[in-house]
Design a protein around this motif. Structure first.
Motif, mmCIF file in Angstrom:
data_model
loop_
_atom_site.group_PDB
_atom_site.id
_atom_site.type_symbol
_atom_site.label_atom_id
_atom_site.label_comp_id
_atom_site.label_asym_id
_atom_site.label_seq_id
_atom_site.Cartn_x
_atom_site.Cartn_y
_atom_site.Cartn_z
ATOM 1 N N VAL A 15 138.702 -98.805 -44.910
ATOM 2 C CA VAL A 15 137.302 -98.989 -44.528
ATOM 3 C C VAL A 15 136.715 -97.691 -43.987
ATOM 4 O O VAL A 15 135.594 -97.304 -44.313
ATOM 5 C CB VAL A 15 137.169 -100.111 -43.476
ATOM 6 C CG1 VAL A 15 135.764 -100.153 -42.910
ATOM 7 C CG2 VAL A 15 137.527 -101.454 -44.108
ATOM 8 N N ALA A 16 137.514 -97.004 -43.151
ATOM 9 C CA ALA A 16 137.051 -95.741 -42.570
ATOM 10 C C ALA A 16 136.798 -94.708 -43.659
ATOM 11 O O ALA A 16 135.807 -93.971 -43.622
ATOM 12 C CB ALA A 16 138.067 -95.214 -41.569
ATOM 13 N N ALA A 17 137.710 -94.639 -44.640
ATOM 14 C CA ALA A 17 137.562 -93.664 -45.714
ATOM 15 C C ALA A 17 136.305 -93.931 -46.529
ATOM 16 O O ALA A 17 135.615 -93.015 -46.970
ATOM 17 C CB ALA A 17 138.797 -93.687 -46.612
ATOM 18 N N GLN A 18 136.001 -95.209 -46.744
ATOM 19 C CA GLN A 18 134.825 -95.565 -47.528
ATOM 20 C C GLN A 18 133.528 -95.215 -46.815
ATOM 21 O O GLN A 18 132.499 -95.025 -47.454
ATOM 22 C CB GLN A 18 134.864 -97.064 -47.843
ATOM 23 C CG GLN A 18 135.969 -97.463 -48.830
ATOM 24 C CD GLN A 18 136.064 -98.963 -49.004
ATOM 25 O OE1 GLN A 18 135.600 -99.723 -48.149
ATOM 26 N NE2 GLN A 18 136.687 -99.405 -50.090
ATOM 27 N N SER A 19 133.579 -95.119 -45.480
ATOM 28 C CA SER A 19 132.355 -94.871 -44.718
ATOM 29 C C SER A 19 132.128 -93.394 -44.423
ATOM 30 O O SER A 19 131.241 -93.037 -43.669
ATOM 31 C CB SER A 19 132.389 -95.659 -43.400
ATOM 32 O OG SER A 19 133.479 -95.243 -42.602
ATOM 33 N N GLU A 20 132.937 -92.518 -45.018
ATOM 34 C CA GLU A 20 132.775 -91.082 -44.807
ATOM 35 C C GLU A 20 131.436 -90.615 -45.378
ATOM 36 O O GLU A 20 131.109 -90.876 -46.536
ATOM 37 C CB GLU A 20 133.924 -90.349 -45.496
ATOM 38 C CG GLU A 20 133.964 -88.858 -45.241
ATOM 39 C CD GLU A 20 135.173 -88.218 -45.905
ATOM 40 O OE1 GLU A 20 134.977 -87.461 -46.864
ATOM 41 O OE2 GLU A 20 136.309 -88.508 -45.470
ATOM 42 N N SER A 21 130.649 -89.934 -44.565
ATOM 43 C CA SER A 21 129.322 -89.494 -45.001
ATOM 44 C C SER A 21 129.411 -88.225 -45.832
ATOM 45 O O SER A 21 130.406 -87.493 -45.758
ATOM 46 C CB SER A 21 128.443 -89.235 -43.779
ATOM 47 O OG SER A 21 128.874 -88.062 -43.105
ATOM 48 N N PRO A 22 128.372 -87.934 -46.624
ATOM 49 C CA PRO A 22 128.368 -86.686 -47.401
ATOM 50 C C PRO A 22 128.518 -85.450 -46.519
ATOM 51 O O PRO A 22 129.204 -84.490 -46.893
ATOM 52 C CB PRO A 22 127.009 -86.715 -48.097
ATOM 53 C CG PRO A 22 126.670 -88.169 -48.201
ATOM 54 C CD PRO A 22 127.212 -88.788 -46.953
ATOM 55 N N GLU A 23 127.889 -85.470 -45.355
ATOM 56 C CA GLU A 23 128.001 -84.343 -44.430
ATOM 57 C C GLU A 23 129.444 -84.169 -43.966
ATOM 58 O O GLU A 23 129.967 -83.045 -43.904
ATOM 59 C CB GLU A 23 127.097 -84.562 -43.212
ATOM 60 C CG GLU A 23 127.186 -83.443 -42.184
ATOM 61 C CD GLU A 23 126.401 -83.735 -40.921
ATOM 62 O OE1 GLU A 23 126.434 -82.901 -39.996
ATOM 63 O OE2 GLU A 23 125.759 -84.800 -40.849
ATOM 64 N N GLU A 24 130.104 -85.278 -43.660
ATOM 65 C CA GLU A 24 131.503 -85.210 -43.233
ATOM 66 C C GLU A 24 132.394 -84.721 -44.368
ATOM 67 O O GLU A 24 133.305 -83.917 -44.145
ATOM 68 C CB GLU A 24 131.965 -86.590 -42.756
ATOM 69 C CG GLU A 24 131.366 -87.008 -41.431
ATOM 70 C CD GLU A 24 131.687 -88.439 -41.056
ATOM 71 O OE1 GLU A 24 131.656 -88.764 -39.863
ATOM 72 O OE2 GLU A 24 131.976 -89.246 -41.976
#
Length: 231
Positions: A12-21
């Protein structure tokens, strides 16, 4: 079940990674690689830390400043940090891991302590393992501040607590590394002639050992060590 839950949280955390991150993390990995396959272990352990602690995605990685070695970190609120993020600086130039090992060997028990934290024999601590541990230790500091110093006021509170902790050391107020600076021995023994007797030692080298052990046991340093070992 706990393992599965951990995997699901990581997914879940990996899927929520933002483009900036994503951009920041890619840039951080290039800094860690420093155009050398010799540094891939740094990248691998950085990846592992991010998987387990997604809050670390906000950290910016830079080469360490000239004249310093090993690794260091700075709060996003520190005066010398202009990134706006928690900052990790690493010395990963060619041969830096060997320099780090030689420096650590100057402190009796330092390598053994790292080995104990990693549940290894001291002879198993290679230069690259030690360098990875130092990187993770500094990431531990950034995680501590990310969680506990989210405002300038909280950061100043943590700084004040750290200064109080430093004041409790055998040589109050300074890190063990400062005791090896040229001229430090003469200055300390001149300013405090009874410091060896008061600490129950007979030599300056023994005093350095006490200082290093006490420094590593400070809550701030212990947190970072335990983080590095847990990753």
């Amino acid at each position: 079940q706990q393992h599965l839950a951990g995997e699901l949280r990581a997914l879940v955390a990996a899927q929520s990674e933002s483009p900036e991150e994503t951009t920041r993390i890619a840039a951080n990995k290039e800094v860690l690689r420093n155009e050398s396959t010799h540094n891939e272990p740094l990248v691998a352990w950085y990846d592992e830390a991010l998987k387990r602690f997604p809050e670390l995605r906000g950290v910016v990685v830079q080469p360490i400043e000239p004249g310093k070695f090993g690794g260091t970190s700075r709060s996003r609120f520190a005066a010398k940090n202009e990134t706006g993020h928690e900052l990790l600086q690493i010395d990963n130039r060619e041969g830096a891991d060997e320099d780090l090992l030689r420096e650590m060997q100057a402190y009796p028990g330092a390598i053994a302590r790292v080995a104990a934290l990693l549940d290894m024999n001291p002879s198993e601590i290679t230069t690259k393992k030690l360098q990875c541990f130092v990187m993770l230790h500094e990431l531990g500091h950034t995680l501590d501040r990310t969680r506990n110093a989210q405002t300038p006021e909280e950061y100043e509170r943590l700084r004040a607590e750290y200064k109080t902790q430093l004041a409790s050391l055998p040589v109050p107020g300074i890190r063990a590394s400062r005791l090896r600076v040229p001229g430090a021995r003469e200055q300390i023994l001149h300013e405090d002639p009874d410091i060896l007797t008061r600490n129950g030692v007979t030599s300056y080298e023994e005093l350095i050992y006490l200082q290093e052990r006490a420094y590593r046991d400070l809550p701030k340093e212990s947190y970072a060590d335990q983080f590095a070992a847990a990753v």
